[in-house]
Design a protein around this motif. Structure first.
Motif, PDB file in Angstrom:
ATOM      1  N   ASN A 165       3.424   1.613  -4.880  1.00 56.00           N
ATOM      2  CA  ASN A 165       3.569   2.869  -5.615  1.00 56.00           C
ATOM      3  C   ASN A 165       2.354   3.775  -5.472  1.00 56.00           C
ATOM      4  N   THR A 166       1.232   3.202  -5.081  1.00 56.62           N
ATOM      5  CA  THR A 166       0.019   4.010  -5.005  1.00 56.62           C
ATOM      6  C   THR A 166       0.013   4.771  -3.677  1.00 56.62           C
ATOM      7  N   PRO A 167      -0.225   6.071  -3.714  1.00 58.07           N
ATOM      8  CA  PRO A 167      -0.239   6.829  -2.465  1.00 58.07           C
ATOM      9  C   PRO A 167      -1.422   6.413  -1.580  1.00 58.07           C
ATOM     10  N   ILE A 168      -1.213   6.564  -0.265  1.00 53.96           N
ATOM     11  CA  ILE A 168      -2.220   6.061   0.668  1.00 53.96           C
ATOM     12  C   ILE A 168      -3.539   6.827   0.546  1.00 53.96           C
ATOM     13  N   TRP A 169      -3.465   8.112   0.177  1.00 52.60           N
ATOM     14  CA  TRP A 169      -4.731   8.860   0.085  1.00 52.60           C
ATOM     15  C   TRP A 169      -5.640   8.277  -0.977  1.00 52.60           C
ATOM     16  N   SER A 170      -5.053   7.756  -2.057  1.00 53.88           N
ATOM     17  CA  SER A 170      -5.924   7.242  -3.122  1.00 53.88           C
ATOM     18  C   SER A 170      -6.531   5.905  -2.696  1.00 53.88           C
ATOM     19  N   THR A 173      -1.312  -0.591   1.112  1.00 51.74           N
ATOM     20  CA  THR A 173      -0.167   0.038   0.441  1.00 51.74           C
ATOM     21  C   THR A 173       1.116  -0.723   0.734  1.00 51.74           C
TER      22      THR A 173
END
Lengths: 361, 442
Positions: free
Chosen positions: A110-115, A104
C-alpha cells in the motif's frame, strides 16, 4: 589500533546484501548444469582482483585511492576517477530503485514507491553524513544484531533440500566456460564486483590488515554457493529458473512450526535490505569524498544533501522496471572498468612506487 | 585594618558572618567565619590549645612556621571572602597586619554513609557515596588501595563556586583522555556548574543528544572498578554520585557487581540485559508493524487472535500504543515525584487502569497491555537510571517508522539507532568501543 574486524564486517555485509537477490537468478539463467563452475569462476576472479587491489593499496601506506592517483598527476586522477564516480552514482540509482521496488512488492503493497525511496535515500544520507568511522562501527553493530538471524535462516533453508538435484555435476557448457560472455553471467558479477572498491577509500585512521580481509573473503564462498544451490536443491533447475528471486522463494517454502511467524523470509529480506542500506551509505560516502576532492569548496553537509536530493530525483524519474534493466546493462561497462581497471592500475602504481623506492634507497 | 572594616560592613548584609574578638596567648585577635559552617566553641578550644603549645615551645605566635594556620599572602577582600565561603576560619591579629586561614571544626552538615538509594547491590559493598566530597574521596581511597591513585582538585564557577576532584590511576588512564579532560575543566573553570547539564557544556559535549557521555554511579565499587580500568572519575561536592568518564555502550549491560557471581551467572545476566534493551526498543514497534502493516507475517492463529482482541478498538494501532505508552511514561514520572508514603497508591491505581479497566472499556487491546508491560519491565533491566532513560526514547523513533513502513521501518529504525550510537564518541573514544583495561606503563 587494528580495525580489521570493522573492515571485514563491512566487506561481508556489503556482499551478503548483494548476493541473495539477483545473483542466484543470473547464475541459474546463465547455465543449466554445473552452476558451481560459474560460482567458482566468479569467486576466483573476485579473489584475484581483491588480492591485486589490496596488494597495490598496501604499497601506499596511509593513502587512499584519490591520493594515490593524484600523486601521479591531476589529469590522470580525474580521468581515472570520474568513471568511478559515475559508476557509484549509477549503482546507487539502480540499487535504490531496485530495492524500493522489491520492498513495495514484497512487504508494503500500500505504500507508494516514492515514500520508500525517500526513506532509503534519507537514511543513507544520514548514515553517510555521520562519517566513515561511524559507518564502519554501524556495520559491526548491525552484523552483531542481524547475522545470527541470517545464520538461522541459512540453516533452516536446507529444510526442503533434495540432494539428488545436485546431479549432474557437469556438462560441456559449464566445463568449457562458454557462458562467460553472456549477459546473465555478466550481470551476476554485480554481486562480486561492486563491493570491494571501498577498500581503496578507507582513510588511514582505520588501519586494517590486508591479509585478514583477503582471508575473510573465503567466508563468502559458501554464501555464494548457498544462494544458488538452495533454490536448485529445493525446486530443481527447471522451476528455479522461472523465479525472479529464487533464493527468496526457496526460503519462503520453509515452515517452522514452533515459530510465531509464518514467513521467515520477511525477516531475512529486511536484514539483507539493511545491509544494502549500509552499502548505499558507503557508496554515498565515497561519492561525496570524490565530489569534494574534485570541488574542494563544497562543504560535506552540502555535498551530502545535494547528492541525496539528486539521487532521489533521478530515482523518481525512472518510469518502470524495463528502464531499470536497461540501466543495469549500461552500468556493466562501468562495472567492468571499476572492477578490472582500478585494481590493476593501483597494483601497477604500487609496483612502480616500489621500484622507485628500491632505486632511491 | 581595612580588612576588618570590610568584614564589618559585610556583616551588616550577612547575618551569618560572625566576627569574634578573643585573646589567643595574650594577643588580641578577631576570628571571622560563617556560624552555619563552623562549630565555634570547639574551634576556639582547639585554637587556644595550639596557641598554648606554641607559646610553651617559645615560638612567635603568628610566624608562618608556627603552624596554627596558613597565612594568606596579599590578602584582599575577594580572597578572604572565598576562604570564608569555603568554610574556613579567618584569624586577624590586631597587632600585626596578617591574615591567617585556619581549618576549623566543621558542623556536621552531611548525612552518614548509607546504603544506595538508586542502585541496589545484591552481593558486594553496600555503602554509597553521599554529599560530602571528602567522604566520597575517602571511601574511594579505601576501595582503591594503590600508590597509583592520583587526585586533582578544581574549583569551578565564578559566581557560585563548586569543588570538584578528578580521580584517576596513573599508568592506567590513557594520557590523551586525561589531558583532554583536564584541559576542558581548566579552560572553562569560570563556568558555574549547578547541574550535570552545565558540566556537559563545560566538558564540551553536545547538549542535544540521546546518549550521556558520562556515567553516574552511587556505588563506590563501580567507581573503583572504573578507575582500575583506566577511566577517570569526577567527584563533585554536594553531589552523591561519582561521574565516570567516558561512558560506553557496554556499561549498560556489564555491571561490576556481576563479577561477584560465578561466570555463568554473570554472562547470563549480561545477556538478559541485552535482551531487555532489544525488547524495550523493538517490541512496541513490532506490535504496530505486525498489526497495522504486515499482519501476513504472523501465523494465522496469532493474527486472528490479535485482530479479535482489537476488533472493538476504534483507532489505529499507533494511536493505541502511543496512548498507553503516554500513561506508562506518566506513571514512571509520577512515581519518582511521589512521596514514599503514597507511592503504593499510584501502583494500585496504575495497575487497575492499565491492567483491566482500559481493556474492558475497549480503549486498547489486551495484547498491547502485555507488550507494554514487557517493554516497561525490560526498560529497567539495564544498569543505571540514566541508561534506562537513554533507551526509553529510542523506541519512539522505531514506533513511528514501523507505523509507516511496517517491519521494514522497524529494521531501518534499528539501523538508524545503531548508526547514531556508532557516531557518538567521548574525547575521541567511540561509545561502542569495547574498553580493555591495560597497563600503559608497560
Amino acid at each position: 589500533m587494528d580495525k580489521s574486524s570493522q573492515v571485514i564486517a563491512m566487506y561481508l555485509l556489503v556482499h551478503i546484501g548483494l548476493i541473495f537477490f539477483t545473483y542466484p537468478a543470473d547464475v541459474i539463467a546463465s547455465l543449466s548444469v554445473g552452476h558451481w563452475s560459474a560460482i567458482l569462476l566468479g569467486f576466483a576472479c573476485h579473489f584475484t582482483l581483491l588480492g591485486i587491489y589490496t596488494k597495490g593499496l598496501s604499497r601506499f601506506a596511509s593513502q587512499n585511492l584519490i591520493d594515490i592517483f593524484r600523486g601521479t598527476g591531476k589529469a590522470f586522477a580525474v580521468v581515472l576517477l570520474f568513471p568511478v564516480m559515475a559508476y557509484l552514482f549509477m549503482t546507487m540509482v539502480v540499487t535504490v530503485r531496485v530495492y524500493a521496488e522489491i520492498i513495495t512488492v514484497v512487504f508494503i503493497g500500500n505504500t507508494p514507491i516514492w515514500s520508500v525511496m525517500l526513506l532509503v535515500v534519507a537514511v543513507c544520507a544520514l548514515i553517510s553524513s555521520f562519517g566513515v568511522e561511524s559507518l564502519f562501527r554501524t556495520g559491526v553493530l548491525v552484523a552483531i544484531l542481524f547475522l545470527p538471524l541470517l545464520l538461522a535462516v541459512f540453516i533452516l533453508s536446507f529444510q526442503n533440500a533434495d540432494w539428488r538435484y545436485l546431479l549432474p555435476l557437469i556438462d560441456e557448457r559449464s566445463a568449457s566456460f562458454s557462458y562467460v560472455f553472456r549477459r546473465p553471467y555478466l550481470l551476476s558479477q554485480f554481486a562480486f564486483a561492486g563491493g570491494f572498491v571501498f577498500l581503496g577509500f578507507i582513510p588511514s585512521y582505520i588501519p586494517y590488515e590486508r591479509r585478514k580481509v583477503v582471508r575473510a573473503s573465503f567466508l563468502l564462498l559458501p554464501l555464494f554457493l548457498i544462494s544458488v544451490y538452495i533454490p536448485l536443491l529445493t525446486f530443481g533447475e527447471d522451476t528455479a529458473a522461472r523465479f525472479q528471486f529464487p533464493f527468496i522463494m526457496a526460503v519462503d517454502t520453509v515452515d517452522v512450526s514452533w515459530l510465531m511467524f509464518d514467513r521467515v523470509t520477511v525477516f531475512f529480506m529486511i536484514s539483507l535490505i539493511c545491509f544494502v542500506l549500509l552499502y548505499l551509505s558507503l557508496a554515498m560516502w565515497k561519492t561525496v569524498l570524490l565530489l569534494r576532492s574534485g570541488i574542494p569548496l563544497i562543504r560535506p553537509v552540502q555535498a551530502n544533501a545535494s547528492l541525496a536530493a539528486v539521487l532521489y530525483i533521478v530515482c523518481a524519474l525512472i518510469p518502470d522496471w524495463e528502464s531499470v534493466e536497461r540501466l543495469l546493462g549500461w552500468n556493466l561497462f562501468l562495472l567492468a572498468y571499476v572492477t578490472m581497471v582500478i585494481p590493476l592500475v593501483t597494483f601497477l602504481l604500487g609496483l612502480r612506487r616500489e621500484r622507485m623506492g628500491a632505486a632511491r634507497p | 585594618m581595612d580588612l576588618l572594616a570590610f568584614l564589618k560592613t559585610r556583616q551588616e548584609q550577612d547575618a551569618d558572618l560572625f566576627l569574634h574578638r578573643m585573646f589567643v596567648a595574650d594577643q588580641s585577635v578577631v576570628l571571622a567565619g560563617f556560624k552555619s559552617l563552623i562549630d565555634l566553641p570547639q574551634t576556639m578550644m582547639l585554637l587556644q590549645q595550639q596557641a598554648r603549645n606554641t607559646v610553651a615551645s617559645e615560638r612567635p605566635l603568628f610566624a608562618l612556621e608556627s603552624g596554627i594556620g596558613t597565612c594568606i599572602r596579599d590578602a584582599d577582600e575577594r580572597r578572604v571572602m572565598e576562604a570564608i565561603s569555603e568554610g574556613d576560619l579567618i584569624l586577624l591579629p590586631e597587632s600585626v597586619p596578617l591574615c591567617i586561614r585556619i581549618v576549623p571544626v566543621n558542623r556536621t552538615l552531611t548525612r552518614a554513609i548509607e546504603a544506595p538509594t538508586t542502585e541496589s547491590v545484591l552481593r558486594g559493598p553496600i555503602s554509597a557515596f553521599n554529599e560530602d566530597l571528602d567522604t566520597n574521596l575517602g571511601i574511594l581511597k579505601k576501595l582503591v588501595v594503590s600508590p597509583r591513585l592520583r587526585t586533582r582538585s578544581f574549583w569551578m564557577g565564578s559566581d557560585v563556586r563548586r569543588h570538584a576532584v578528578l580521580v584517576y590511576m596513573e599508568g592506567r588512564i590513557d594520557p590523551a583522555l586525561l589531558t583532554a579532560i583536564t584541559q576542558k575543566i581548566e579552560s572553562n573553570q569560570e563556568t558555574d556548574v549547578p547541574d550535570l547539564m552545565a558540566l556537559t557544556r563545560l566538558l564540551g559535549f553536545p547538549k542535544w543528544t540521546l546518549v550521556t557521555r558520562y556515567n553516574t554511579t552511587e556505588l563506590p565499587q563501580n567507581a573503583a572498578s572504573a578507575l582500575s580500568k583506566g577511566k577517570a572519575v569526577l567527584l563533585l561536592d554536594r553531589f552523591p554520585f561519582a561521574i565516570v568518564l567516558p561512558s560506553l555502550l557496554l556499561d549498560m549491560f556489564f555491571a561490576d557487581n556481576d563479577m561477584n557471581f560465578p561466570l555463568f551467572y554473570a554472562v547470563s545476566f549480561r545477556f538478559l540485559r541485552m535482551v531487555g534493551v532489544l525488547t524495550n526498543v523493538l517490541l512496541p514497534g513490532l506490535y504496530v508493524a505486525l498489526v497495522s502493516v504486515n499482519p501476513e507475517v504472523l501465523r494465522i492463529e496469532i493474527a486472528l487472535s490479535i485482530a479479535g482482541s482489537r476488533s472493538e478498538v476504534p483507532y489505529p494501532a499507533l494511536v493505541e500504543t502511543l496512548l498507553l505508552l503516554l500513561i506508562l511514561e506518566l506513571t514512571l514520572e509520577a512515581s519518582i515525584r511521589l512521596p514514599k508514603t503514597i507511592g503504593p497508591t499510584i501502583t494500585m491505581v496504575g495497575g487497575i487502569i492499565l491492567g483491566q479497566a482500559v481493556v474492558e472499556a475497549k480503549l486498547v487491546s489486551n495484547i498491547l497491555i502485555i507488550i507494554l508491560a514487557a517493554t516497561t519491565i525490560a526498560n529497567f533491566a539495564v544498569i543505571g537510571f540514566h541508561n534506562a532513560t537513554t533507551v526509553r526514547l529510542g523506541k519512539y523513533l522505531i514506533l513511528f517508522l514501523s507505523a509507516v513502513y511496517g517491519l521494514m521501518g522497524l529494521f531501518v529504525g534499528t539501523v538508524v539507532l545503531c548508526a547514531y550510537i556508532a557516531k557518538v564518541s567521548t574525547f575521541g573514544i567511540p561509545y561502542v568501543y569495547r574498553w580493555r583495561a591495560r597497563d600503559r606503563n608497560g
